[in-house]
Design an enzyme around this catalytic site. Structure first.
Site, PDB file in Angstrom:
ATOM      1  N   CYS A  30      77.637  70.617  26.612  1.00 30.02           N
ATOM      2  CA  CYS A  30      76.986  71.649  25.789  1.00 30.02           C
ATOM      3  C   CYS A  30      75.803  71.085  25.012  1.00 30.02           C
ATOM      4  O   CYS A  30      75.061  71.830  24.374  1.00 30.02           O
ATOM      5  CB  CYS A  30      78.009  72.271  24.826  1.00 30.02           C
ATOM      6  SG  CYS A  30      78.572  71.161  23.529  1.00 30.02           S
ATOM      7  N   CYS A  79      84.326  66.529  23.626  1.00 24.78           N
ATOM      8  CA  CYS A  79      83.852  67.669  22.834  1.00 24.78           C
ATOM      9  C   CYS A  79      84.867  68.808  22.941  1.00 24.78           C
ATOM     10  O   CYS A  79      85.659  68.839  23.889  1.00 24.78           O
ATOM     11  CB  CYS A  79      82.496  68.111  23.403  1.00 24.78           C
ATOM     12  SG  CYS A  79      81.784  69.569  22.632  1.00 24.78           S
ATOM     13  N   ASN A 106      62.109  51.409  21.899  1.00 30.60           N
ATOM     14  CA  ASN A 106      63.398  50.895  21.441  1.00 30.60           C
ATOM     15  C   ASN A 106      64.279  52.018  20.934  1.00 30.60           C
ATOM     16  O   ASN A 106      63.799  53.016  20.400  1.00 30.60           O
ATOM     17  CB  ASN A 106      63.184  49.833  20.348  1.00 30.60           C
ATOM     18  CG  ASN A 106      62.402  48.648  20.891  1.00 30.60           C
ATOM     19  OD1 ASN A 106      62.364  48.422  22.101  1.00 30.60           O
ATOM     20  ND2 ASN A 106      61.742  47.918  20.018  1.00 30.60           N
ATOM     21  N   VAL A 107      65.561  51.814  21.106  1.00 26.50           N
ATOM     22  CA  VAL A 107      66.523  52.838  20.698  1.00 26.50           C
ATOM     23  C   VAL A 107      67.219  52.441  19.395  1.00 26.50           C
ATOM     24  O   VAL A 107      68.103  53.134  18.920  1.00 26.50           O
ATOM     25  CB  VAL A 107      67.564  53.072  21.829  1.00 26.50           C
ATOM     26  CG1 VAL A 107      66.864  53.717  23.030  1.00 26.50           C
ATOM     27  CG2 VAL A 107      68.264  51.792  22.249  1.00 26.50           C
ATOM     28  N   HIS A 132      62.524  56.830  23.932  1.00 23.36           N
ATOM     29  CA  HIS A 132      63.748  56.692  24.737  1.00 23.36           C
ATOM     30  C   HIS A 132      65.015  57.025  23.966  1.00 23.36           C
ATOM     31  O   HIS A 132      66.090  56.595  24.319  1.00 23.36           O
ATOM     32  CB  HIS A 132      63.832  55.272  25.316  1.00 23.36           C
ATOM     33  CG  HIS A 132      62.726  54.965  26.266  1.00 23.36           C
ATOM     34  ND1 HIS A 132      62.300  53.677  26.527  1.00 23.36           N
ATOM     35  CD2 HIS A 132      61.923  55.783  27.004  1.00 23.36           C
ATOM     36  CE1 HIS A 132      61.305  53.715  27.403  1.00 23.36           C
ATOM     37  NE2 HIS A 132      61.044  54.985  27.699  1.00 23.36           N
ATOM     38  N   ALA A 177      56.343  38.424  17.603  1.00 23.28           N
ATOM     39  CA  ALA A 177      56.038  39.520  16.659  1.00 23.28           C
ATOM     40  C   ALA A 177      56.314  39.140  15.212  1.00 23.28           C
ATOM     41  O   ALA A 177      55.538  39.485  14.314  1.00 23.28           O
ATOM     42  CB  ALA A 177      56.864  40.739  17.046  1.00 23.28           C
ATOM     43  N   GLY A 226      55.703  43.295  22.270  1.00 21.37           N
ATOM     44  CA  GLY A 226      57.066  43.051  22.733  1.00 21.37           C
ATOM     45  C   GLY A 226      57.534  43.955  23.843  1.00 21.37           C
ATOM     46  O   GLY A 226      58.705  44.365  23.860  1.00 21.37           O
ATOM     47  N   THR A 227      56.639  44.269  24.782  1.00 17.53           N
ATOM     48  CA  THR A 227      57.084  45.054  25.935  1.00 17.53           C
ATOM     49  C   THR A 227      56.561  44.430  27.216  1.00 17.53           C
ATOM     50  O   THR A 227      55.448  43.931  27.284  1.00 17.53           O
ATOM     51  CB  THR A 227      56.636  46.526  25.853  1.00 17.53           C
ATOM     52  OG1 THR A 227      57.139  47.234  26.991  1.00 17.53           O
ATOM     53  CG2 THR A 227      55.128  46.683  25.768  1.00 17.53           C
TER      54      THR A 227
END
Ligand code: BV8
Length: 250
Positions: A130, A151, A102-103, A119, A234, A190-191
């Site tokens: 850059c 940027c 998870n992000v 991830h 969960a 949970g995947t």
């Protein structure tokens, strides 16, 4: 309240090192849609896994950036669920390492301190040229297109996540493999087990002698090979497990 399967409880009691390997289902009960649900949301016109790619970014950065800004804005409005907090509390009974696909930052906000992000992180942003970090506040884009910031080097500021077709951060993946190789128990929570190389981690754990237990309301690509399966969500399963473990179950 879900009753904890006896074989899972025995495995947790016997374990000295536990890895909790999580996916989008871990955050579903906090209100963050999984990738699957995402397709029924605002973005139902797009194949989500085609948005999260360098090609999509190159082709239409404003579309991709609006999608990420909407998700970043959503993240600020949600809270960790009892499942996140139970994992953090379990870490007070055993050595627990969280390895997440998870992000979001809900494991950290739920109290977990040992978290590997395979991830990347939605909250982080950096220059696509850059590659220097470049913090950008989360806003609700209100539209389907939003031009990314620039940027000073002229590059575009992108989300700090790993897109499909991009390599995972080598140091994070190496830590995840090390945890999988050295744990006694891996809880797979949970995947769907579709996304590689992350989905290969339960097999690594098994090959190194760990017990692998799946906690998921649905069958997945990982179910067949799991030693134990608990068909439960969960945010009820993990607190129930913790209550029994800590002797506070009624
Ligand atoms: C790589 C960040 C090496 C972005 C994500 C062609 C070229 C290159 C690579 C590939 C290729 N073909 C295939 C690949 C490999 C590819 C891949 O695996 N593709 C899949 C689609 C087949 N992998 C990659 O590209 C990886 N990099 O291989 O690099 C390389 C490089 C170049 C060339 C060759 C090789 C990078 C993968 C990382 C992608 N980025 N996230 C973003 O978020 O925007 S992955 C993304 O998908 C999220 O991280 C998310 O976690 C994941 C989705 O998986 P799940 O977490 O499992 O979520 P899902 O919705 O699927 O399932 C939810 C589950 O929860 C369900 O089982 C449900 O039942 C359950 N659930 C629901 N509610 C609950 C619950 N469980 C418990 N409680 C509940 N309440």
């Amino acid at each position: 309240m879900s009753s904890v399967p006896a074989d899972l409880l025995a495995a947790v009691r016997a374990a000295e090192r536990i890895v909790v390997f999580t996916g989008a289902g871990m955050s579903a009960e906090s209100g963050l849609p999984t990738f699957r649900d995402e397709e029924t949301g605002l973005w139902s016109r797009y194949d989500v896994s085609r948005l999260a790619t360098p090609e999509a970014w190159d082709a239409d950065p404003a579309l991709v950036w609006a999608w990420y800004q909407r998700r970043r804005f959503q993240l600020a409005a949600v809270e960790p669920n009892p499942g996140h907090r139970a994992i953090a509390a379990l870490g007070r009974h055993r050595r627990v390492d969280v390895v997440t696909q998870n992000v979001d930052d809900l494991h950290e906000r739920g109290g977990s301190e040992r978290v590997v992000h395979l991830h990347g992180r939605l909250a982080e942003t950096f220059c696509d040229t850059c590659r220097l970090p470049y913090p950008v506040p989360a806003v609700d884009p209100q539209t389907e297109h939003l031009e990314p910031e620039r940027c000073v080097c002229g590059g575009r500021i992108r989300p700090g996540v790993v897109w499909f077709g991009e390599h995972l951060p080598a140091d994070e993946f190496a830590r995840a493999v090390d945890h999988a190789e050295n744990c006694d128990l891996m809880l797979v929570v949970g995947t769907s087990g579709i996304v590689y190389p992350a989905a290969g981690l339960p097999q690594v754990a098994r090959e190194h002698g760990a017990t692998v237990a799946e906690i998921n309301p649905n069958r997945t690509d990982l179910s067949e090979a799991a030693d134990l399966v608990w068909r439960a969500p969960a945010s009820t399963a993990l607190p129930a497990l913790l209550e029994v473990l800590s002797g506070t179950a009624s």
